[in-house]
Design a protein around this motif. Structure first.
Motif, PDB file in Angstrom:
ATOM      1  N   GLU A  35      -5.582  15.365  42.750  1.00  0.00           N
ATOM      2  CA  GLU A  35      -5.589  15.800  44.145  1.00  0.00           C
ATOM      3  C   GLU A  35      -6.685  15.119  44.959  1.00  0.00           C
ATOM      4  O   GLU A  35      -7.007  15.552  46.061  1.00  0.00           O
ATOM      5  CB  GLU A  35      -5.742  17.319  44.213  1.00  0.00           C
ATOM      6  CG  GLU A  35      -4.523  18.081  43.731  1.00  0.00           C
ATOM      7  CD  GLU A  35      -3.308  17.925  44.634  1.00  0.00           C
ATOM      8  OE1 GLU A  35      -3.457  17.450  45.778  1.00  0.00           O
ATOM      9  OE2 GLU A  35      -2.197  18.283  44.187  1.00  0.00           O
ATOM     10  N   GLY A  36      -7.245  14.041  44.411  1.00  0.00           N
ATOM     11  CA  GLY A  36      -8.168  13.211  45.178  1.00  0.00           C
ATOM     12  C   GLY A  36      -9.635  13.500  44.977  1.00  0.00           C
ATOM     13  O   GLY A  36     -10.488  12.862  45.620  1.00  0.00           O
ATOM     14  N   ALA A  37      -9.984  14.460  44.108  1.00  0.00           N
ATOM     15  CA  ALA A  37     -11.391  14.795  43.898  1.00  0.00           C
ATOM     16  C   ALA A  37     -12.090  13.756  43.031  1.00  0.00           C
ATOM     17  O   ALA A  37     -11.473  13.086  42.197  1.00  0.00           O
ATOM     18  CB  ALA A  37     -11.517  16.166  43.244  1.00  0.00           C
ATOM     19  N   ALA A 238      -6.743  26.825  40.282  1.00  0.00           N
ATOM     20  CA  ALA A 238      -8.094  26.338  40.559  1.00  0.00           C
ATOM     21  C   ALA A 238      -8.098  25.341  41.714  1.00  0.00           C
ATOM     22  O   ALA A 238      -8.989  25.380  42.572  1.00  0.00           O
ATOM     23  CB  ALA A 238      -8.677  25.695  39.302  1.00  0.00           C
ATOM     24  N   VAL A 239      -7.121  24.462  41.747  1.00  0.00           N
ATOM     25  CA  VAL A 239      -7.024  23.503  42.855  1.00  0.00           C
ATOM     26  C   VAL A 239      -6.871  24.231  44.183  1.00  0.00           C
ATOM     27  O   VAL A 239      -7.528  23.906  45.180  1.00  0.00           O
ATOM     28  CB  VAL A 239      -5.849  22.523  42.633  1.00  0.00           C
ATOM     29  CG1 VAL A 239      -5.526  21.764  43.924  1.00  0.00           C
ATOM     30  CG2 VAL A 239      -6.191  21.540  41.520  1.00  0.00           C
ATOM     31  N   PHE A 240      -6.004  25.248  44.215  1.00  0.00           N
ATOM     32  CA  PHE A 240      -5.820  26.018  45.444  1.00  0.00           C
ATOM     33  C   PHE A 240      -7.122  26.665  45.893  1.00  0.00           C
ATOM     34  O   PHE A 240      -7.525  26.553  47.053  1.00  0.00           O
ATOM     35  CB  PHE A 240      -4.746  27.081  45.236  1.00  0.00           C
ATOM     36  CG  PHE A 240      -4.682  28.091  46.354  1.00  0.00           C
ATOM     37  CD1 PHE A 240      -4.260  27.712  47.630  1.00  0.00           C
ATOM     38  CD2 PHE A 240      -5.060  29.399  46.132  1.00  0.00           C
ATOM     39  CE1 PHE A 240      -4.224  28.639  48.662  1.00  0.00           C
ATOM     40  CE2 PHE A 240      -5.017  30.335  47.156  1.00  0.00           C
ATOM     41  CZ  PHE A 240      -4.613  29.952  48.428  1.00  0.00           C
ATOM     42  N   ALA A 242     -10.107  25.835  45.186  1.00  0.00           N
ATOM     43  CA  ALA A 242     -11.096  24.819  45.537  1.00  0.00           C
ATOM     44  C   ALA A 242     -10.826  24.189  46.898  1.00  0.00           C
ATOM     45  O   ALA A 242     -11.742  23.687  47.550  1.00  0.00           O
ATOM     46  CB  ALA A 242     -11.115  23.727  44.470  1.00  0.00           C
ATOM     47  N   SER A 243      -9.576  24.234  47.322  1.00  0.00           N
ATOM     48  CA  SER A 243      -9.162  23.520  48.524  1.00  0.00           C
ATOM     49  C   SER A 243      -9.446  24.305  49.799  1.00  0.00           C
ATOM     50  O   SER A 243      -9.699  25.511  49.774  1.00  0.00           O
ATOM     51  CB  SER A 243      -7.667  23.207  48.452  1.00  0.00           C
ATOM     52  OG  SER A 243      -6.901  24.385  48.699  1.00  0.00           O
ATOM     53  N   ASP A 244      -9.353  23.624  50.927  1.00  0.00           N
ATOM     54  CA  ASP A 244      -9.530  24.275  52.228  1.00  0.00           C
ATOM     55  C   ASP A 244      -8.369  25.199  52.557  1.00  0.00           C
ATOM     56  O   ASP A 244      -8.468  25.996  53.500  1.00  0.00           O
ATOM     57  CB  ASP A 244      -9.692  23.216  53.320  1.00  0.00           C
ATOM     58  CG  ASP A 244     -11.010  22.458  53.179  1.00  0.00           C
ATOM     59  OD1 ASP A 244     -11.935  22.994  52.537  1.00  0.00           O
ATOM     60  OD2 ASP A 244     -11.111  21.328  53.702  1.00  0.00           O
ATOM     61  N   GLU A 245      -7.285  25.120  51.801  1.00  0.00           N
ATOM     62  CA  GLU A 245      -6.173  26.058  51.995  1.00  0.00           C
ATOM     63  C   GLU A 245      -6.611  27.489  51.705  1.00  0.00           C
ATOM     64  O   GLU A 245      -6.020  28.448  52.209  1.00  0.00           O
ATOM     65  CB  GLU A 245      -5.004  25.684  51.070  1.00  0.00           C
ATOM     66  CG  GLU A 245      -4.386  24.327  51.374  1.00  0.00           C
ATOM     67  CD  GLU A 245      -3.440  23.871  50.279  1.00  0.00           C
ATOM     68  OE1 GLU A 245      -3.131  24.698  49.382  1.00  0.00           O
ATOM     69  OE2 GLU A 245      -3.022  22.706  50.305  1.00  0.00           O
ATOM     70  N   ALA A 246      -7.656  27.629  50.891  1.00  0.00           N
ATOM     71  CA  ALA A 246      -8.167  28.956  50.518  1.00  0.00           C
ATOM     72  C   ALA A 246      -9.454  29.279  51.272  1.00  0.00           C
ATOM     73  O   ALA A 246     -10.270  30.071  50.803  1.00  0.00           O
ATOM     74  CB  ALA A 246      -8.405  29.013  49.013  1.00  0.00           C
ATOM     75  N   LYS A 247      -9.631  28.713  52.448  1.00  0.00           N
ATOM     76  CA  LYS A 247     -10.900  28.817  53.176  1.00  0.00           C
ATOM     77  C   LYS A 247     -11.302  30.250  53.533  1.00  0.00           C
ATOM     78  O   LYS A 247     -12.470  30.523  53.793  1.00  0.00           O
ATOM     79  CB  LYS A 247     -10.855  27.967  54.442  1.00  0.00           C
ATOM     80  CG  LYS A 247      -9.803  28.371  55.461  1.00  0.00           C
ATOM     81  CD  LYS A 247      -9.792  27.415  56.654  1.00  0.00           C
ATOM     82  CE  LYS A 247      -8.699  27.757  57.663  1.00  0.00           C
ATOM     83  NZ  LYS A 247      -8.846  29.099  58.229  1.00  0.00           N
ATOM     84  N   SER A 248     -10.354  31.170  53.555  1.00  0.00           N
ATOM     85  CA  SER A 248     -10.666  32.566  53.869  1.00  0.00           C
ATOM     86  C   SER A 248     -10.580  33.474  52.647  1.00  0.00           C
ATOM     87  O   SER A 248     -10.578  34.701  52.769  1.00  0.00           O
ATOM     88  CB  SER A 248      -9.730  33.089  54.962  1.00  0.00           C
ATOM     89  OG  SER A 248      -9.955  32.415  56.183  1.00  0.00           O
ATOM     90  N   ILE A 249     -10.502  32.880  51.466  1.00  0.00           N
ATOM     91  CA  ILE A 249     -10.375  33.665  50.236  1.00  0.00           C
ATOM     92  C   ILE A 249     -11.667  33.599  49.443  1.00  0.00           C
ATOM     93  O   ILE A 249     -12.113  32.517  49.044  1.00  0.00           O
ATOM     94  CB  ILE A 249      -9.207  33.144  49.377  1.00  0.00           C
ATOM     95  CG1 ILE A 249      -7.886  33.265  50.150  1.00  0.00           C
ATOM     96  CG2 ILE A 249      -9.128  33.902  48.059  1.00  0.00           C
ATOM     97  CD1 ILE A 249      -6.702  32.691  49.431  1.00  0.00           C
ATOM     98  N   THR A 250     -12.269  34.750  49.225  1.00  0.00           N
ATOM     99  CA  THR A 250     -13.486  34.812  48.417  1.00  0.00           C
ATOM    100  C   THR A 250     -13.608  36.180  47.766  1.00  0.00           C
ATOM    101  O   THR A 250     -13.129  37.189  48.300  1.00  0.00           O
ATOM    102  CB  THR A 250     -14.737  34.489  49.263  1.00  0.00           C
ATOM    103  OG1 THR A 250     -15.844  34.245  48.392  1.00  0.00           O
ATOM    104  CG2 THR A 250     -15.072  35.609  50.237  1.00  0.00           C
TER     105      THR A 250
END
Length: 265
Positions: A35-37, A238-240, A242-250
């Motif tokens: 995924e480009g990392a 893990a990719v999800f 780690a990505s900005d797609e999960a920017k509101s998930i913590t």
């Protein structure tokens, strides 16, 4: 090759795999790279680490790596510094290391207890101790800790040190999520269930069932969707995260279990 993690630097522990096949860490390391990392991989086993590094490089990905015993403070500090020397930043920390040691408090020795806690819990403290300041300075970061459904549900046999350690991982994750959220850092936990990875194909596990085929059959039958998960299921989650797609998930505990926790208490 995807771009969901384009130019992000991922620091991953336990990136190798026990035996042939795809364990959670190995699959995650490869999928991060796909995924480009830029991946910085560590493992205590040289052969396993070299294997995953070679796979990523053969696919055209960017990876560096170092042998590291994540229960040792000096080794973790040196490995984090090596990652910074190689890539100059750390955007994602993926804590994948974990061991299991069945037994009750009466059966486990103090040495067994201390070793498991050092690997399963202290290692996460150590990586966070050295990587959180980097992420705080950057103003952004994602931490993913691999726990287990054993942290919330019974395994059906005595495994006190493992279940206690994974419960600690969940609590650790929530604390980081709450206190570092204002600093731009997210922290989440993945809870694998019954997984068909090289770990369960070790002789000591297979011998309980009589054969690998019977073991897989019985374990698949326990899962509502009809089959166990595998390392790639954990890797994609893990990719999800780690990505900005999960920017509101913590602060979440994400089961990857095919619904098995719906059946057990």
């Amino acid at each position: 090759m995807g771009e969901r993690l384009k130019d992000k630097v991922v620091f991953i522990t336990g990136a190798g795999s026990i035996g042939e096949g795809w364990g959670n860490g190995k699959a995650a390391a490869v999928q991060f790279a796909r995924e480009g990392a830029k991946v910085y991989a560590s493992d205590i086993n040289r052969e396993a680490l070299d294997d995953v590094i070679q796979i990523i490089r053969d696919e055209g990905g960017t990876v560096e790596g170092r042998i590291c015993d994540v229960s040792k403070a000096a080794e973790v500090e040196a490995t984090v510094q090596a990652c910074m020397d190689a890539f100059g930043r750390i955007d994602v920390l993926h804590n994948n290391v974990g061991v299991i040691d069945p037994g009750t408090p009466e059966q486990l020795t103090e040495e067994q207890w201390d070793r498991l806690m050092a690997i399963n819990v202290k290692s996460i403290y150590l990586t966070c101790r050295h990587i959180l300041p980097i992420m705080v300075k950057q103003g952004k970061g994602s931490i993913i800790n691999v726990s287990s459904i054993a942290s919330t549900h019974s395994l059906g046999y005595p495994c006190i040190s493992y279940t206690a350690s994974k419960g600690a991982v969940n609590a650790f994750t929530r604390d980081i999520a709450l206190n570092y959220g204002p600093k731009g850092i997210r922290c989440n936990t993945i809870l694998p269930g019954l997984m068909n990875t090289p770990l369960i194909h070790q002789k000591n596990v297979v011998s309980v069932y009589g054969s690998a085929e019977e073991m897989v059959r019985q374990r698949d039958a326990l899962v509502p969707i009809g089959h166990m998960g595998d390392g790639w299921d954990v890797a994609h989650a893990a990719v999800f995260l780690a990505s900005d797609e999960a920017k509101s998930i913590t602060g979440i505990e994400l089961p990857i279990d095919g619904g098995i926790t719906l059946k057990i208490k």
